[in-house]
Design a protein around this motif. Structure first.
Motif, PDB file in Angstrom:
ATOM      1  N   VAL A 122       0.857  -1.189   0.000  1.00  0.00           N
ATOM      2  CA  VAL A 122       0.000   0.000   0.000  1.00  0.00           C
ATOM      3  C   VAL A 122       0.892   1.237   0.000  1.00  0.00           C
ATOM      4  O   VAL A 122       1.835   1.325   0.799  1.00  0.00           O
ATOM      5  CB  VAL A 122      -0.930   0.021   1.232  1.00  0.00           C
ATOM      6  N   GLU A 123       0.618   2.170  -0.895  1.00  0.00           N
ATOM      7  CA  GLU A 123       1.358   3.433  -0.934  1.00  0.00           C
ATOM      8  C   GLU A 123       0.668   4.444  -0.021  1.00  0.00           C
ATOM      9  O   GLU A 123      -0.529   4.712  -0.169  1.00  0.00           O
ATOM     10  CB  GLU A 123       1.418   3.981  -2.359  1.00  0.00           C
ATOM     11  N   LEU A 124       1.424   5.023   0.894  1.00  0.00           N
ATOM     12  CA  LEU A 124       0.898   6.047   1.786  1.00  0.00           C
ATOM     13  C   LEU A 124       1.242   7.428   1.259  1.00  0.00           C
ATOM     14  O   LEU A 124       2.339   7.640   0.730  1.00  0.00           O
ATOM     15  CB  LEU A 124       1.489   5.891   3.191  1.00  0.00           C
ATOM     16  N   PRO A 125       0.343   8.396   1.421  1.00  0.00           N
ATOM     17  CA  PRO A 125       0.680   9.772   1.047  1.00  0.00           C
ATOM     18  C   PRO A 125       1.679  10.357   2.026  1.00  0.00           C
ATOM     19  O   PRO A 125       1.635  10.057   3.228  1.00  0.00           O
ATOM     20  CB  PRO A 125      -0.665  10.493   1.136  1.00  0.00           C
ATOM     21  N   SER A 155      -1.782  10.382   6.109  1.00  0.00           N
ATOM     22  CA  SER A 155      -1.024   9.125   6.162  1.00  0.00           C
ATOM     23  C   SER A 155      -1.631   8.105   7.121  1.00  0.00           C
ATOM     24  O   SER A 155      -1.770   6.924   6.773  1.00  0.00           O
ATOM     25  CB  SER A 155       0.423   9.408   6.539  1.00  0.00           C
ATOM     26  N   LEU A 156      -1.986   8.525   8.321  1.00  0.00           N
ATOM     27  CA  LEU A 156      -2.497   7.558   9.293  1.00  0.00           C
ATOM     28  C   LEU A 156      -3.898   7.063   8.954  1.00  0.00           C
ATOM     29  O   LEU A 156      -4.183   5.867   9.139  1.00  0.00           O
ATOM     30  CB  LEU A 156      -2.438   8.137  10.704  1.00  0.00           C
ATOM     31  N   PRO A 157      -4.817   7.898   8.460  1.00  0.00           N
ATOM     32  CA  PRO A 157      -6.089   7.337   7.990  1.00  0.00           C
ATOM     33  C   PRO A 157      -5.900   6.296   6.891  1.00  0.00           C
ATOM     34  O   PRO A 157      -6.588   5.276   6.862  1.00  0.00           O
ATOM     35  CB  PRO A 157      -6.843   8.563   7.481  1.00  0.00           C
ATOM     36  N   ALA A 158      -4.948   6.534   5.984  1.00  0.00           N
ATOM     37  CA  ALA A 158      -4.683   5.559   4.932  1.00  0.00           C
ATOM     38  C   ALA A 158      -4.119   4.263   5.514  1.00  0.00           C
ATOM     39  O   ALA A 158      -4.459   3.153   5.065  1.00  0.00           O
ATOM     40  CB  ALA A 158      -3.713   6.144   3.908  1.00  0.00           C
TER      41      ALA A 158
END
Length: 213
Positions: A37-40, A46-49
């Protein structure tokens, strides 16, 4: 469900690529038991993703990966601190200073990966590696701390941690400057060794990996 969830970051700081995501996605493409999974690279997103990825994949092991330009080794991190102090803006333009990752959260979390065993295994595979005792105070540390907080409060029994990787040669060449680098395939190979070691080993090696400064 994937046994291992691995995350990497989108490019940041003016870079066009991020070897953390390149290596993680390369590894996931050849391993059915690894989800990528790529995180912004954004403090707010970032943490919601990451939480969505945990809920979707329900892994047994989580390894978040980030770029640490200037380092010459693959460096599993030992500890995340409850502090954001951004030297540069994130990809959304936010630049928090002296803010907690989680208000009223613990001062720090230790990762639950066997970092010394992982370093030994990566070195045995021919890739430079070392234990790191600081993940910085940027989005990487935020994700590391946020991961461990999520595992402690919402996903009991799941182990996890964070690892930094060097620049890729592509980045160094594009910058026209001299800096340590590792190829994306070598980074992916190191991450594969790390994931397999962390899955098999629950008690870390009792060897020195400390530093004086």
């Amino acid at each position: 469900m994937a046994r291992v969830l691995m995350t990497g970051f989108a490019p940041f700081g003016g870079e066009s690529v991020n070897p953390s995501w390149q290596a993680v996605s390369l590894l996931a493409a050849r391993r059915d038991d690894v989800a990528a999974v790529e995180l912004p690279c954004e403090f707010a997103a970032s943490l919601p993703a990451l939480r969505r990825a945990l809920r979707e994949h329900r892994p047994a092991l989580v390894i978040c990966v980030g770029q640490a330009g200037g380092r010459s080794e693959v460096t599993p991190e030992r500890v995340a601190i409850n502090l954001i102090d951004a030297r540069i803006p994130d990809n959304a333009g936010a630049q928090p200073v002296d803010a907690p990752v989680v208000p009223d959260g613990p001062a720090a979390y230790f990762g639950t990966l066997p970092v010394k065993a992982c370093v030994a295994a990566i070195r045995a595979a021919g890739v430079p590696a070392a234990v790191s005792h600081t993940a910085g105070t940027y989005v990487c540390n935020q994700v590391f701390y946020g991961l461990m907080h999520l595992l402690a409060t919402e996903f009991p029994g799941v182990r996890g941690g964070f690892v930094h990787v060097p620049f890729s040669p592509e980045q160094v060449a594009a910058a026209g400057e001299s800096a340590p680098s590792l190829s994306v395939p070598r980074i992916a190979g190191a991450l594969e060794v790390l994931a397999d070691t962390a899955s098999a080993v629950t008690e870390d090696l009792a060897i020195s990996a400390g530093t004086e400064h």
